[in-house]
Design a protein around this motif. Structure first.
Motif, PDB file in Angstrom:
ATOM      1  N   LEU A   1       0.820  -1.214   0.000  1.00 29.97           N
ATOM      2  CA  LEU A   1       0.000   0.000   0.000  1.00 29.97           C
ATOM      3  C   LEU A   1       0.855   1.266   0.000  1.00 29.97           C
ATOM      4  O   LEU A   1       0.462   2.287  -0.557  1.00 29.97           O
ATOM      5  CB  LEU A   1      -0.881   0.044   1.253  1.00 29.97           C
ATOM      6  CG  LEU A   1      -1.899  -1.067   1.446  1.00 29.97           C
ATOM      7  CD1 LEU A   1      -2.513  -0.980   2.833  1.00 29.97           C
ATOM      8  CD2 LEU A   1      -2.983  -0.971   0.384  1.00 29.97           C
ATOM      9  N   LEU A   2       2.004   1.187   0.673  1.00 27.68           N
ATOM     10  CA  LEU A   2       2.819   2.385   0.889  1.00 27.68           C
ATOM     11  C   LEU A   2       4.298   2.006   0.867  1.00 27.68           C
ATOM     12  O   LEU A   2       4.713   1.072   1.550  1.00 27.68           O
ATOM     13  CB  LEU A   2       2.446   2.984   2.254  1.00 27.68           C
ATOM     14  CG  LEU A   2       2.999   4.350   2.621  1.00 27.68           C
ATOM     15  CD1 LEU A   2       2.443   5.439   1.705  1.00 27.68           C
ATOM     16  CD2 LEU A   2       2.646   4.685   4.069  1.00 27.68           C
ATOM     17  N   LEU A   3       5.061   2.743   0.072  1.00 25.76           N
ATOM     18  CA  LEU A   3       6.514   2.585   0.024  1.00 25.76           C
ATOM     19  C   LEU A   3       7.112   3.803   0.718  1.00 25.76           C
ATOM     20  O   LEU A   3       6.738   4.940   0.420  1.00 25.76           O
ATOM     21  CB  LEU A   3       6.992   2.519  -1.433  1.00 25.76           C
ATOM     22  CG  LEU A   3       8.498   2.563  -1.663  1.00 25.76           C
ATOM     23  CD1 LEU A   3       9.172   1.319  -1.093  1.00 25.76           C
ATOM     24  CD2 LEU A   3       8.814   2.702  -3.140  1.00 25.76           C
ATOM     25  N   ILE A   4       8.008   3.555   1.651  1.00 29.15           N
ATOM     26  CA  ILE A   4       8.602   4.650   2.432  1.00 29.15           C
ATOM     27  C   ILE A   4      10.110   4.633   2.226  1.00 29.15           C
ATOM     28  O   ILE A   4      10.750   3.588   2.396  1.00 29.15           O
ATOM     29  CB  ILE A   4       8.266   4.486   3.929  1.00 29.15           C
ATOM     30  CG1 ILE A   4       6.741   4.449   4.120  1.00 29.15           C
ATOM     31  CG2 ILE A   4       8.882   5.614   4.741  1.00 29.15           C
ATOM     32  CD1 ILE A   4       6.303   3.894   5.452  1.00 29.15           C
ATOM     33  N   ARG A   5      10.659   5.790   1.854  1.00 31.41           N
ATOM     34  CA  ARG A   5      12.105   5.886   1.605  1.00 31.41           C
ATOM     35  C   ARG A   5      12.697   7.070   2.340  1.00 31.41           C
ATOM     36  O   ARG A   5      12.072   8.132   2.410  1.00 31.41           O
ATOM     37  CB  ARG A   5      12.376   6.113   0.114  1.00 31.41           C
ATOM     38  CG  ARG A   5      12.132   4.940  -0.764  1.00 31.41           C
ATOM     39  CD  ARG A   5      12.761   5.217  -2.122  1.00 31.41           C
ATOM     40  NE  ARG A   5      12.496   4.130  -3.031  1.00 31.41           N
ATOM     41  CZ  ARG A   5      11.828   4.247  -4.164  1.00 31.41           C
ATOM     42  NH1 ARG A   5      11.359   5.413  -4.528  1.00 31.41           N
ATOM     43  NH2 ARG A   5      11.637   3.213  -4.936  1.00 31.41           N
ATOM     44  N   ARG A   6      13.913   6.877   2.820  1.00 34.60           N
ATOM     45  CA  ARG A   6      14.631   8.008   3.398  1.00 34.60           C
ATOM     46  C   ARG A   6      15.520   8.614   2.328  1.00 34.60           C
ATOM     47  O   ARG A   6      16.221   7.906   1.617  1.00 34.60           O
ATOM     48  CB  ARG A   6      15.486   7.571   4.589  1.00 34.60           C
ATOM     49  CG  ARG A   6      16.016   8.784   5.339  1.00 34.60           C
ATOM     50  CD  ARG A   6      16.726   8.404   6.599  1.00 34.60           C
ATOM     51  NE  ARG A   6      18.086   8.022   6.266  1.00 34.60           N
ATOM     52  CZ  ARG A   6      18.917   7.414   7.093  1.00 34.60           C
ATOM     53  NH1 ARG A   6      18.534   7.086   8.297  1.00 34.60           N
ATOM     54  NH2 ARG A   6      20.135   7.118   6.731  1.00 34.60           N
TER      55      ARG A   6
ATOM     56  N   ASP B   1      -0.364   2.125  -6.495  1.00 26.76           N
ATOM     57  CA  ASP B   1      -1.639   1.649  -7.031  1.00 26.76           C
ATOM     58  C   ASP B   1      -1.472   0.239  -7.586  1.00 26.76           C
ATOM     59  O   ASP B   1      -0.373  -0.322  -7.578  1.00 26.76           O
ATOM     60  CB  ASP B   1      -2.217   2.624  -8.058  1.00 26.76           C
ATOM     61  CG  ASP B   1      -1.375   2.750  -9.323  1.00 26.76           C
ATOM     62  OD1 ASP B   1      -0.555   1.847  -9.599  1.00 26.76           O
ATOM     63  OD2 ASP B   1      -1.538   3.751 -10.042  1.00 26.76           O
ATOM     64  N   TYR B   2      -2.560  -0.335  -8.052  1.00 24.84           N
ATOM     65  CA  TYR B   2      -2.528  -1.734  -8.520  1.00 24.84           C
ATOM     66  C   TYR B   2      -1.613  -1.938  -9.720  1.00 24.84           C
ATOM     67  O   TYR B   2      -1.197  -3.050 -10.001  1.00 24.84           O
ATOM     68  CB  TYR B   2      -3.950  -2.231  -8.822  1.00 24.84           C
ATOM     69  CG  TYR B   2      -4.661  -1.446  -9.889  1.00 24.84           C
ATOM     70  CD1 TYR B   2      -4.614  -1.841 -11.221  1.00 24.84           C
ATOM     71  CD2 TYR B   2      -5.371  -0.285  -9.576  1.00 24.84           C
ATOM     72  CE1 TYR B   2      -5.253  -1.111 -12.204  1.00 24.84           C
ATOM     73  CE2 TYR B   2      -6.026   0.448 -10.551  1.00 24.84           C
ATOM     74  CZ  TYR B   2      -5.954   0.024 -11.861  1.00 24.84           C
ATOM     75  OH  TYR B   2      -6.587   0.752 -12.840  1.00 24.84           O
ATOM     76  N   GLU B   3      -1.275  -0.863 -10.434  1.00 20.99           N
ATOM     77  CA  GLU B   3      -0.348  -0.978 -11.569  1.00 20.99           C
ATOM     78  C   GLU B   3       1.104  -0.783 -11.144  1.00 20.99           C
ATOM     79  O   GLU B   3       2.012  -0.879 -11.945  1.00 20.99           O
ATOM     80  CB  GLU B   3      -0.713   0.054 -12.646  1.00 20.99           C
ATOM     81  CG  GLU B   3      -2.058  -0.220 -13.296  1.00 20.99           C
ATOM     82  CD  GLU B   3      -2.490   0.892 -14.232  1.00 20.99           C
ATOM     83  OE1 GLU B   3      -1.964   2.015 -14.125  1.00 20.99           O
ATOM     84  OE2 GLU B   3      -3.370   0.623 -15.069  1.00 20.99           O
ATOM     85  N   GLY B   4       1.306  -0.450  -9.861  1.00 21.63           N
ATOM     86  CA  GLY B   4       2.666  -0.304  -9.344  1.00 21.63           C
ATOM     87  C   GLY B   4       3.242   1.096  -9.441  1.00 21.63           C
ATOM     88  O   GLY B   4       4.397   1.312  -9.098  1.00 21.63           O
ATOM     89  N   SER B   5       2.433   2.075  -9.914  1.00 21.32           N
ATOM     90  CA  SER B   5       2.985   3.432 -10.000  1.00 21.32           C
ATOM     91  C   SER B   5       2.979   4.073  -8.617  1.00 21.32           C
ATOM     92  O   SER B   5       2.148   3.767  -7.767  1.00 21.32           O
ATOM     93  CB  SER B   5       2.227   4.275 -11.018  1.00 21.32           C
ATOM     94  OG  SER B   5       0.888   4.400 -10.657  1.00 21.32           O
ATOM     95  N   GLN B   6       3.961   4.966  -8.393  1.00 20.79           N
ATOM     96  CA  GLN B   6       4.172   5.580  -7.080  1.00 20.79           C
ATOM     97  C   GLN B   6       3.779   7.056  -7.112  1.00 20.79           C
ATOM     98  O   GLN B   6       4.149   7.773  -8.029  1.00 20.79           O
ATOM     99  CB  GLN B   6       5.652   5.487  -6.699  1.00 20.79           C
ATOM    100  CG  GLN B   6       6.182   4.083  -6.657  1.00 20.79           C
ATOM    101  CD  GLN B   6       7.696   4.043  -6.461  1.00 20.79           C
ATOM    102  OE1 GLN B   6       8.313   5.044  -6.123  1.00 20.79           O
ATOM    103  NE2 GLN B   6       8.285   2.890  -6.675  1.00 20.79           N
ATOM    104  N   ASN B   7       3.018   7.461  -6.086  1.00 16.06           N
ATOM    105  CA  ASN B   7       2.640   8.867  -5.959  1.00 16.06           C
ATOM    106  C   ASN B   7       3.066   9.354  -4.584  1.00 16.06           C
ATOM    107  O   ASN B   7       2.697   8.747  -3.580  1.00 16.06           O
ATOM    108  CB  ASN B   7       1.126   9.040  -6.106  1.00 16.06           C
ATOM    109  CG  ASN B   7       0.629   8.582  -7.455  1.00 16.06           C
ATOM    110  OD1 ASN B   7       1.098   9.048  -8.482  1.00 16.06           O
ATOM    111  ND2 ASN B   7      -0.306   7.643  -7.462  1.00 16.06           N
TER     112      ASN B   7
END
Length: 201
Positions: A67-72, A92-98
């Protein structure tokens, strides 16, 4: 309050969750979030021990979908800055990051401010932040507070459980009605990493 990541995770009533840390030796660390009865896994947070990338965390739903990718943000820019920056990206379900939020932690003991979070893109208040952390996460005694001082989520521990287990591996999080639970646990995952706990490697 508007959903920050997903309206699917905004409950119309206050919700209590249980959080259980996974040991580093099992599955590379992280933690599991359950409903208040401990029966159903709602979220899982993978620490950097799982995917081998330092300064990166993934929050998944109970089925294991990201659901959420977190980066430093790292490198020379961070070394020279008075803040360390973390960025949360919805997937999202297509793998794009916002990009959905940015968390700033003081990078120096000379900076006397709380950890602050701004909602992206460009929806920040005139103060430059929308939420801040009050209290101290390692003591399991802290809150996420909005710009008006309203508590949107609280981290706490059951004193009987704490005495029995003599550890803070088990704690609860109370999320207020209408608040995005994915956002709350994304922030908690970062706090866990900052303080060198289960998600850190």
């Amino acid at each position: 309050m508007m959903p920050i990541i997903s309206k699917l995770y905004c409950s119309s009533s206050q919700t209590v969750f249980g959080v259980r840390r996974r040991p580093h030796v099992v599955n590379g660390g992280g933690f599991v979030v359950t409903d208040c009865n401990g029966q159903r896994v709602v979220f899982k947070v993978d620490g950097c021990g799982i995917h081998g990338t330092k300064g990166q965390l993934i929050l998944r739903d109970g089925e294991g979908d990201a659901l959420l990718l977190i980066r430093r943000k790292g490198g020379m820019v961070e070394a020279l800055s008075i803040y360390k920056k973390w960025k949360g990206y919805s997937l999202d379900y297509e793998g794009s990051q916002n990009l959905v939020f940015c968390l700033k932690e003081p990078n120096s003991c000379l900076v006397r401010s709380n950890i602050r979070i701004s909602i992206e893109p460009n929806a920040t208040s005139n103060k430059g932040w929308n939420f801040e952390i009050k209290g101290y996460f390692p003591d399991r005694n802290c809150s996420i507070v909005d710009i008006r001082g309203n508590i949107i989520a609280e981290v706490g521990v059951n004193k009987e459980v704490e005495k029995l287990m003599e550890s803070k591996d088990l704690y609860h999080v109370v999320v207020k009605a209408g608040v995005d639970q994915v956002f709350v646990f994304g922030v908690i995952a970062i706090l866990d990493y900052i303080y060198g706990e289960s998600t850190y490697c």
